[in-house]
Design a protein around this motif. Sequence first.
Motif, PDB file in Angstrom:
ATOM      1  N   VAL A  26      -7.161  -5.038  41.121  1.00 36.74           N
ATOM      2  CA  VAL A  26      -7.846  -6.038  41.937  1.00 36.74           C
ATOM      3  C   VAL A  26      -6.880  -7.069  42.517  1.00 36.74           C
ATOM      4  N   PRO A  27      -6.025  -7.708  41.684  1.00 35.86           N
ATOM      5  CA  PRO A  27      -5.063  -8.647  42.282  1.00 35.86           C
ATOM      6  C   PRO A  27      -4.150  -7.980  43.312  1.00 35.86           C
ATOM      7  N   TYR A  28      -3.765  -6.734  43.049  1.00 30.83           N
ATOM      8  CA  TYR A  28      -2.881  -6.038  43.993  1.00 30.83           C
ATOM      9  C   TYR A  28      -3.580  -5.811  45.333  1.00 30.83           C
ATOM     10  N   LEU A  29      -4.796  -5.272  45.315  1.00 30.98           N
ATOM     11  CA  LEU A  29      -5.509  -5.024  46.561  1.00 30.98           C
ATOM     12  C   LEU A  29      -5.767  -6.331  47.320  1.00 30.98           C
ATOM     13  N   GLN A  30      -6.040  -7.403  46.574  1.00 27.19           N
ATOM     14  CA  GLN A  30      -6.239  -8.702  47.216  1.00 27.19           C
ATOM     15  C   GLN A  30      -4.952  -9.221  47.847  1.00 27.19           C
ATOM     16  N   SER A  31      -3.806  -8.794  47.333  1.00 25.47           N
ATOM     17  CA  SER A  31      -2.522  -9.287  47.831  1.00 25.47           C
ATOM     18  C   SER A  31      -2.067  -8.590  49.107  1.00 25.47           C
ATOM     19  N   ASN A  77     -12.547  -3.817  54.527  1.00 23.28           N
ATOM     20  CA  ASN A  77     -11.583  -2.900  53.926  1.00 23.28           C
ATOM     21  C   ASN A  77     -11.336  -3.231  52.460  1.00 23.28           C
ATOM     22  N   LEU A  78     -11.285  -4.530  52.135  1.00 21.74           N
ATOM     23  CA  LEU A  78     -11.069  -4.932  50.743  1.00 21.74           C
ATOM     24  C   LEU A  78     -12.244  -4.502  49.878  1.00 21.74           C
ATOM     25  N   ILE A  79     -13.458  -4.763  50.347  1.00 24.08           N
ATOM     26  CA  ILE A  79     -14.644  -4.404  49.565  1.00 24.08           C
ATOM     27  C   ILE A  79     -14.705  -2.895  49.348  1.00 24.08           C
ATOM     28  N   GLN A  80     -14.419  -2.123  50.396  1.00 24.00           N
ATOM     29  CA  GLN A  80     -14.451  -0.664  50.249  1.00 24.00           C
ATOM     30  C   GLN A  80     -13.293  -0.160  49.383  1.00 24.00           C
ATOM     31  N   SER A  82     -11.554   2.205  44.272  1.00 26.03           N
ATOM     32  CA  SER A  82     -10.787   2.109  43.027  1.00 26.03           C
ATOM     33  C   SER A  82     -11.704   2.179  41.807  1.00 26.03           C
ATOM     34  N   PHE A  83     -12.810   1.439  41.846  1.00 27.16           N
ATOM     35  CA  PHE A  83     -13.733   1.433  40.708  1.00 27.16           C
ATOM     36  C   PHE A  83     -14.426   2.782  40.534  1.00 27.16           C
ATOM     37  N   THR A  84     -14.731   3.440  41.658  1.00 22.39           N
ATOM     38  CA  THR A  84     -15.378   4.751  41.576  1.00 22.39           C
ATOM     39  C   THR A  84     -14.453   5.777  40.938  1.00 22.39           C
ATOM     40  N   SER A 107       2.028   1.053  45.334  1.00 22.74           N
ATOM     41  CA  SER A 107       0.631   1.455  45.116  1.00 22.74           C
ATOM     42  C   SER A 107       0.480   2.476  43.987  1.00 22.74           C
ATOM     43  N   PRO A 108       1.294   3.563  43.957  1.00 20.35           N
ATOM     44  CA  PRO A 108       1.147   4.494  42.831  1.00 20.35           C
ATOM     45  C   PRO A 108       1.494   3.867  41.481  1.00 20.35           C
ATOM     46  N   VAL A 109       2.466   2.954  41.456  1.00 19.54           N
ATOM     47  CA  VAL A 109       2.815   2.285  40.193  1.00 19.54           C
ATOM     48  C   VAL A 109       1.643   1.445  39.703  1.00 19.54           C
ATOM     49  N   ILE A 110       1.072   0.660  40.608  1.00 15.77           N
ATOM     50  CA  ILE A 110      -0.094  -0.161  40.250  1.00 15.77           C
ATOM     51  C   ILE A 110      -1.246   0.734  39.811  1.00 15.77           C
ATOM     52  N   GLY A 111      -1.429   1.847  40.509  1.00 14.49           N
ATOM     53  CA  GLY A 111      -2.495   2.771  40.147  1.00 14.49           C
ATOM     54  C   GLY A 111      -2.324   3.339  38.749  1.00 14.49           C
ATOM     55  N   LEU A 112      -1.097   3.725  38.414  1.00 17.64           N
ATOM     56  CA  LEU A 112      -0.847   4.293  37.088  1.00 17.64           C
ATOM     57  C   LEU A 112      -1.094   3.265  35.996  1.00 17.64           C
ATOM     58  N   VAL A 113      -0.610   2.037  36.198  1.00 18.74           N
ATOM     59  CA  VAL A 113      -0.828   0.983  35.202  1.00 18.74           C
ATOM     60  C   VAL A 113      -2.317   0.679  35.071  1.00 18.74           C
ATOM     61  N   THR A 114      -3.005   0.590  36.204  1.00 21.25           N
ATOM     62  CA  THR A 114      -4.451   0.354  36.167  1.00 21.25           C
ATOM     63  C   THR A 114      -5.163   1.455  35.397  1.00 21.25           C
ATOM     64  N   GLY A 115      -4.750   2.693  35.631  1.00 21.50           N
ATOM     65  CA  GLY A 115      -5.355   3.812  34.920  1.00 21.50           C
ATOM     66  C   GLY A 115      -5.145   3.729  33.417  1.00 21.50           C
TER      67      GLY A 115
END
Length: 248
Positions: free
Chosen positions: A155-160, A167-170, A175-177, A133-141
Motif C-alpha cells: 500500500v505505501p509503495y503504490l501510494q508513492s 488507477n490507485l484504487i484499482q 493487489s488485494f485480490t 515492484s517485484p521486490v515489494i511484491g515478494l516482501v508483501t507476499g
Amino acid sequence: MDNQALFLSAIAATFVFAGFVKGVTGMGLPTVAMGVLGALISPLAAAGLLIVPSFVTNVWQLVAGPHVGTVLKRFWPMMLAIAVGTVAGASLLTGGNTAITTGALGAALVAYAGYTLFARQLRVPARMEPWLSPVIGLVTGLVTGGTGVFVIPAVPYLQSLGLEKDNLIQSLGLSFTVSTVALAAGLALRGAYDPGNLGLSALALVPALIGMWLGQAARNRISPPAFRRWFLVALLVLGTEMLLRPLL
C-alpha cells in the motif's frame, strides 16, 4: 446464548465493522478483520474466514474502474511476486506456533498503522519501478503468507508512485485480490484450508457488505480523515497488544 452463537455473533460484528471501515475510508477490511479476529482466534483460522469477503469486495474494487487492462499490464511482475511470496510465506501461518503468528500479525498491524499515521508521503522515481515492484511484491507476499495482512509494504509503495485516483484504487484492488487468492492457495497446498470454513467465510460476506453500505452512507456525515485517524490509533493499540502478548 451458547458458545457457538457467541462465536458467530462475534464474526458477524467483526465483518460489519470491517466493512464499515472500508466503506468510509476505501480500504481496511482485511486488516480490521485479521486484527480483531486474530485477537479472538488463531490467525490461521481468521485468515480462512477472510477469503470470501476479501475476494468479493476487492474484485468489485478492481473491476469497478476504467483502467483494468492498464493496471494489469503495469503491475503484473509485482502481482506475480506477491503470489509467489504469499504461497511460500504461508508456511508460517500453518506452522502451528500461534505465539509466533500472533506476534507477527501484531507487528504487521503496528507497522501499517504507524506508517500511515506518522510517515511522510514517499515518492518513488519512475526509473526504479521496474526492479522495485517485484521486490515489494515478494516482501508483501511473505508478510501476507505469514500474517494474513495484505497491506505492508504494497500500500505505501503504490501510494508513492503518484497514481491517479482511479488507477490507485484499482491497483490496490488488484493487489488485494491476488493476495487473497494466493493466500487461499498457500493454505490449501499445506492442507490447512478447511473446506468447511468456506461456507462460514461466504456467510461472512453478508455482514461485510452491510458494513460497507453503512460506511458509504455515513461517509458524508462524518469526517473520513478524523475517523481514519482514530481507527489507526485503535489499530496501533491492538497491534501492540498482540505483538507483546507472547512476551507476557
